[in-house]
Write a protein that holds these residues in place. Sequence first.
Motif, short mmCIF file in Angstrom:
data_model
loop_
_atom_site.label_atom_id
_atom_site.label_comp_id
_atom_site.label_asym_id
_atom_site.label_seq_id
_atom_site.Cartn_x
_atom_site.Cartn_y
_atom_site.Cartn_z
N PHE A 114 0.82 -1.22 0.00
CA PHE A 114 0.00 0.00 0.00
C PHE A 114 0.85 1.27 0.00
O PHE A 114 0.45 2.29 -0.55
CB PHE A 114 -0.96 -0.01 1.19
CG PHE A 114 -0.32 0.22 2.53
CD1 PHE A 114 -0.40 1.44 3.17
CD2 PHE A 114 0.36 -0.82 3.18
CE1 PHE A 114 0.18 1.66 4.40
CE2 PHE A 114 0.95 -0.63 4.42
CZ PHE A 114 0.86 0.62 5.04
N ILE A 115 2.04 1.20 0.59
CA ILE A 115 2.94 2.36 0.54
C ILE A 115 3.41 2.59 -0.89
O ILE A 115 3.48 3.73 -1.37
CB ILE A 115 4.14 2.18 1.48
CG1 ILE A 115 3.66 2.06 2.93
CG2 ILE A 115 5.11 3.35 1.33
CD1 ILE A 115 2.97 3.29 3.47
N GLY A 116 3.70 1.51 -1.60
CA GLY A 116 4.11 1.64 -2.99
C GLY A 116 3.03 2.28 -3.85
O GLY A 116 3.31 3.13 -4.70
N GLN A 117 1.78 1.87 -3.62
CA GLN A 117 0.68 2.46 -4.37
C GLN A 117 0.51 3.94 -4.05
O GLN A 117 0.17 4.74 -4.92
CB GLN A 117 -0.62 1.70 -4.07
CG GLN A 117 -0.64 0.27 -4.59
CD GLN A 117 -0.43 0.21 -6.10
OE1 GLN A 117 -0.97 1.02 -6.86
NE2 GLN A 117 0.36 -0.76 -6.55
N GLU A 118 0.76 4.30 -2.80
CA GLU A 118 0.67 5.71 -2.42
C GLU A 118 1.78 6.53 -3.06
O GLU A 118 1.58 7.68 -3.45
CB GLU A 118 0.71 5.85 -0.90
CG GLU A 118 0.57 7.27 -0.38
CD GLU A 118 -0.78 7.91 -0.68
OE1 GLU A 118 -0.92 9.12 -0.41
OE2 GLU A 118 -1.69 7.22 -1.18
N ILE A 119 2.97 5.94 -3.17
CA ILE A 119 4.07 6.62 -3.87
C ILE A 119 3.68 6.91 -5.31
O ILE A 119 3.84 8.03 -5.81
CB ILE A 119 5.36 5.76 -3.80
CG1 ILE A 119 5.89 5.70 -2.37
CG2 ILE A 119 6.43 6.33 -4.75
CD1 ILE A 119 7.02 4.70 -2.16
N ILE A 120 3.12 5.90 -5.99
CA ILE A 120 2.70 6.07 -7.37
C ILE A 120 1.61 7.14 -7.48
O ILE A 120 1.63 8.00 -8.36
CB ILE A 120 2.19 4.73 -7.95
CG1 ILE A 120 3.36 3.74 -8.06
CG2 ILE A 120 1.53 4.93 -9.31
CD1 ILE A 120 2.93 2.33 -8.44
N ARG A 121 0.63 7.09 -6.55
CA ARG A 121 -0.48 8.04 -6.59
C ARG A 121 0.01 9.47 -6.41
O ARG A 121 -0.37 10.38 -7.15
CB ARG A 121 -1.50 7.69 -5.50
CG ARG A 121 -2.78 8.53 -5.57
CD ARG A 121 -3.66 8.30 -4.36
NE ARG A 121 -3.11 8.90 -3.15
CZ ARG A 121 -3.21 10.19 -2.84
NH1 ARG A 121 -3.84 11.02 -3.67
NH2 ARG A 121 -2.71 10.66 -1.72
N ARG A 122 0.88 9.67 -5.43
CA ARG A 122 1.37 11.02 -5.15
C ARG A 122 2.23 11.54 -6.30
O ARG A 122 2.18 12.73 -6.63
CB ARG A 122 2.15 11.05 -3.83
CG ARG A 122 1.22 10.96 -2.61
CD ARG A 122 2.01 10.93 -1.32
NE ARG A 122 1.12 10.89 -0.16
CZ ARG A 122 0.80 11.93 0.59
NH1 ARG A 122 1.28 13.13 0.31
NH2 ARG A 122 -0.01 11.79 1.62
N MET A 123 3.02 10.67 -6.92
CA MET A 123 3.82 11.12 -8.05
C MET A 123 2.92 11.51 -9.22
O MET A 123 3.20 12.49 -9.93
CB MET A 123 4.80 10.02 -8.46
CG MET A 123 5.91 9.82 -7.44
SD MET A 123 7.12 8.60 -7.96
CE MET A 123 7.90 9.45 -9.33
N GLY A 124 1.85 10.76 -9.43
CA GLY A 124 0.90 11.12 -10.47
C GLY A 124 0.28 12.48 -10.21
O GLY A 124 0.11 13.29 -11.14
#
Length: 302
Positions: A62-72
């Motif tokens: 879930f942290i990885g998905q949040e990294i992707i979301r925030r970068m987007g």
Amino acid sequence: MIYTVTFNPSLDYIVSVDDFQLGLTNRTSSELMLPGGKGINVSTVLGNLGIESTALGFVAGFIGQEIIRRMGEMGIRSDFIVLENGVSRINVKLKSIDGTEINGAGPEISEEAVDCLMKKLDILGRGDILVLAGSIPKSMPDDIYRRIMKRLDGREVMIVVDATKDLLMNVLEFHPFLVKPNHHELGEIFQTELKTRESVIPYARKLQAMGAANVLVSMAGEGAALIAADGKIYDAPAPKGTLVNAVGAGDSMVAGFLAGWIEQKSYEYAFRMGLAAGSASAFSEMLATKEEIKKLLGDGGK
């Protein structure tokens, strides 16, 4: 296209705690959460300067998905390999006590995942720029930088390496376009203490003689020095300002140098852009914006 590689991305939790007390409950006076990692920082500052890049690396959970979301949300293109197991790390950075951090370990990265990254890098060719930055997780082979550069050798990819010790020394034979140690890291390589811009120059020249085209040495408040591929030496003190947050300043210098080189193909201008970008990030809560960089660059950058 510029590609950045961050092997172990993080979600950086940057906090201030007034009157921090060991052994007691402390409450934050300010909080900031950002996707982190040296390659990601380079992509962020490039984006702030209007230059597109693609961030590569590994994320998990879930942290990885949040990294992707925030970068987007930040408008940064990413093409991370999503691992099936584990979770990306959270790094806690305590601003109130300068330099105090608690960094997570991150997920295990399999040989299959490494092979997947290699295949993504196979598309790179002439005109592309690759930034390899930062340490590598314990689960990865310690020669990964060298393996990547050997695989890309002969394709005319401009490669930037911001790493320490063996990670850096083992790739010099493949002639990276730019290496950016800080003065402490450069001194550690040659087992000496370097405190002035003048003192770093002979050791930077040694890295150049070993294969690096350009050697850019960051020195925090002392400024920076560049031994350029054309044989010229550029050095300058850091612009005057108040240190607010040193996290990402070196990565910002790399981004600024690349932006300056792309803009004018001038080592002098690239050096000035790098120094301005690194300093602008150090003087700001966040990574440097275009306006902050141009302000420090001065009239010559307009």
